[in-house]
Design a protein around this motif. Structure first.
Motif, PDB file in Angstrom:
ATOM      1  N   SER A  14       0.842  -1.194   0.000  1.00  0.00           N
ATOM      2  CA  SER A  14       0.000   0.000   0.000  1.00  0.00           C
ATOM      3  C   SER A  14       0.882   1.251   0.000  1.00  0.00           C
ATOM      4  O   SER A  14       2.065   1.184  -0.301  1.00  0.00           O
ATOM      5  CB  SER A  14      -0.929  -0.026   1.208  1.00  0.00           C
ATOM      6  N   ALA A  15       0.324   2.325   0.400  1.00  0.00           N
ATOM      7  CA  ALA A  15       1.035   3.603   0.396  1.00  0.00           C
ATOM      8  C   ALA A  15       2.340   3.508   1.185  1.00  0.00           C
ATOM      9  O   ALA A  15       2.541   2.611   1.989  1.00  0.00           O
ATOM     10  CB  ALA A  15       0.145   4.684   0.991  1.00  0.00           C
ATOM     11  N   ALA A  16       3.200   4.442   0.938  1.00  0.00           N
ATOM     12  CA  ALA A  16       4.501   4.468   1.616  1.00  0.00           C
ATOM     13  C   ALA A  16       4.319   4.549   3.129  1.00  0.00           C
ATOM     14  O   ALA A  16       3.311   5.036   3.627  1.00  0.00           O
ATOM     15  CB  ALA A  16       5.305   5.661   1.119  1.00  0.00           C
ATOM     16  N   VAL A  17       5.298   4.051   3.823  1.00  0.00           N
ATOM     17  CA  VAL A  17       5.269   4.061   5.283  1.00  0.00           C
ATOM     18  C   VAL A  17       5.491   5.487   5.778  1.00  0.00           C
ATOM     19  O   VAL A  17       6.391   6.182   5.323  1.00  0.00           O
ATOM     20  CB  VAL A  17       6.363   3.121   5.833  1.00  0.00           C
ATOM     21  N   GLU A  36       0.542   1.188  23.699  1.00  0.00           N
ATOM     22  CA  GLU A  36       0.404   2.437  22.937  1.00  0.00           C
ATOM     23  C   GLU A  36       1.022   2.284  21.552  1.00  0.00           C
ATOM     24  O   GLU A  36       0.451   2.729  20.557  1.00  0.00           O
ATOM     25  CB  GLU A  36       1.057   3.596  23.686  1.00  0.00           C
ATOM     26  N   ALA A  37       2.187   1.652  21.480  1.00  0.00           N
ATOM     27  CA  ALA A  37       2.827   1.426  20.178  1.00  0.00           C
ATOM     28  C   ALA A  37       1.933   0.575  19.295  1.00  0.00           C
ATOM     29  O   ALA A  37       1.803   0.839  18.094  1.00  0.00           O
ATOM     30  CB  ALA A  37       4.183   0.762  20.372  1.00  0.00           C
ATOM     31  N   ASP A  38       1.303  -0.418  19.878  1.00  0.00           N
ATOM     32  CA  ASP A  38       0.391  -1.280  19.136  1.00  0.00           C
ATOM     33  C   ASP A  38      -0.788  -0.481  18.595  1.00  0.00           C
ATOM     34  O   ASP A  38      -1.186  -0.646  17.440  1.00  0.00           O
ATOM     35  CB  ASP A  38      -0.087  -2.416  20.040  1.00  0.00           C
ATOM     36  N   ARG A  39      -1.342   0.392  19.422  1.00  0.00           N
ATOM     37  CA  ARG A  39      -2.465   1.228  18.966  1.00  0.00           C
ATOM     38  C   ARG A  39      -2.036   2.159  17.840  1.00  0.00           C
ATOM     39  O   ARG A  39      -2.772   2.347  16.869  1.00  0.00           O
ATOM     40  CB  ARG A  39      -3.025   2.042  20.134  1.00  0.00           C
ATOM     41  N   ILE A  40      -0.856   2.757  17.956  1.00  0.00           N
ATOM     42  CA  ILE A  40      -0.366   3.681  16.931  1.00  0.00           C
ATOM     43  C   ILE A  40      -0.220   2.959  15.594  1.00  0.00           C
ATOM     44  O   ILE A  40      -0.677   3.437  14.550  1.00  0.00           O
ATOM     45  CB  ILE A  40       0.986   4.306  17.352  1.00  0.00           C
ATOM     46  N   VAL A  41       0.414   1.802  15.621  1.00  0.00           N
ATOM     47  CA  VAL A  41       0.681   1.060  14.385  1.00  0.00           C
ATOM     48  C   VAL A  41      -0.609   0.499  13.781  1.00  0.00           C
ATOM     49  O   VAL A  41      -0.803   0.533  12.574  1.00  0.00           O
ATOM     50  CB  VAL A  41       1.705  -0.058  14.678  1.00  0.00           C
ATOM     51  N   ASN A  42      -1.499  -0.011  14.628  1.00  0.00           N
ATOM     52  CA  ASN A  42      -2.739  -0.596  14.119  1.00  0.00           C
ATOM     53  C   ASN A  42      -3.710   0.437  13.565  1.00  0.00           C
ATOM     54  O   ASN A  42      -4.651   0.063  12.867  1.00  0.00           O
ATOM     55  CB  ASN A  42      -3.418  -1.444  15.196  1.00  0.00           C
ATOM     56  N   ASP A  46      -1.394   0.005   6.887  1.00  0.00           N
ATOM     57  CA  ASP A  46      -0.509  -1.153   6.773  1.00  0.00           C
ATOM     58  C   ASP A  46       0.276  -1.318   8.068  1.00  0.00           C
ATOM     59  O   ASP A  46       1.436  -0.907   8.169  1.00  0.00           O
ATOM     60  CB  ASP A  46       0.434  -0.971   5.581  1.00  0.00           C
ATOM     61  N   PRO A  47      -0.351  -1.913   9.083  1.00  0.00           N
ATOM     62  CA  PRO A  47       0.304  -2.033  10.393  1.00  0.00           C
ATOM     63  C   PRO A  47       1.623  -2.797  10.348  1.00  0.00           C
ATOM     64  O   PRO A  47       2.569  -2.428  11.034  1.00  0.00           O
ATOM     65  CB  PRO A  47      -0.724  -2.780  11.243  1.00  0.00           C
ATOM     66  N   GLN A  48       1.695  -3.838   9.547  1.00  0.00           N
ATOM     67  CA  GLN A  48       2.912  -4.644   9.511  1.00  0.00           C
ATOM     68  C   GLN A  48       4.093  -3.830   8.983  1.00  0.00           C
ATOM     69  O   GLN A  48       5.187  -3.866   9.543  1.00  0.00           O
ATOM     70  CB  GLN A  48       2.706  -5.881   8.652  1.00  0.00           C
ATOM     71  N   ALA A  49       3.880  -3.067   7.934  1.00  0.00           N
ATOM     72  CA  ALA A  49       4.960  -2.260   7.365  1.00  0.00           C
ATOM     73  C   ALA A  49       5.396  -1.171   8.338  1.00  0.00           C
ATOM     74  O   ALA A  49       6.596  -0.887   8.469  1.00  0.00           O
ATOM     75  CB  ALA A  49       4.515  -1.648   6.044  1.00  0.00           C
ATOM     76  N   HIS A  50       4.448  -0.556   9.022  1.00  0.00           N
ATOM     77  CA  HIS A  50       4.797   0.496   9.970  1.00  0.00           C
ATOM     78  C   HIS A  50       5.528  -0.071  11.191  1.00  0.00           C
ATOM     79  O   HIS A  50       6.458   0.549  11.695  1.00  0.00           O
ATOM     80  CB  HIS A  50       3.551   1.278  10.389  1.00  0.00           C
ATOM     81  N   ALA A  51       5.105  -1.241  11.661  1.00  0.00           N
ATOM     82  CA  ALA A  51       5.793  -1.862  12.790  1.00  0.00           C
ATOM     83  C   ALA A  51       7.214  -2.246  12.398  1.00  0.00           C
ATOM     84  O   ALA A  51       8.155  -2.052  13.169  1.00  0.00           O
ATOM     85  CB  ALA A  51       5.024  -3.090  13.258  1.00  0.00           C
TER      86      ALA A  51
END
Length: 62
Positions: A14-17, A36-42, A46-51
């Motif tokens: 998807s779009a760039a990270v 909190e990190a989990d909430r931010i990424v989810n 694209d949660p996997q790419a951001h994580a």
């Protein structure tokens, strides 16, 4: 009928990270607030790419 099933091709990336989001998630991990990190990424598309991108900002030496 075939013995093998074809797996669906993965969706294209998807779009760039957003590196600001990755930095915020990494800062939360550095503080010890993984929830909190989990909430931010989810909250991203694209949660996997951001994580994965957040790993470069996590301070493992602290």
């Amino acid at each position: 009928m075939s013995l093998f099933r074809r797996r669906p091709k993965p969706a294209p990336a998807s779009a760039a990270v957003d590196l600001d989001v990755a930095r915020r998630a990494a800062e939360a991990v550095n503080r010890g607030d993984v929830d909190e990190a989990d909430r931010i990424v989810n909250a991203t598309t694209d949660p996997q790419a951001h994580a994965f991108a957040a790993f470069r900002f996590i301070d493992v030496g602290a």
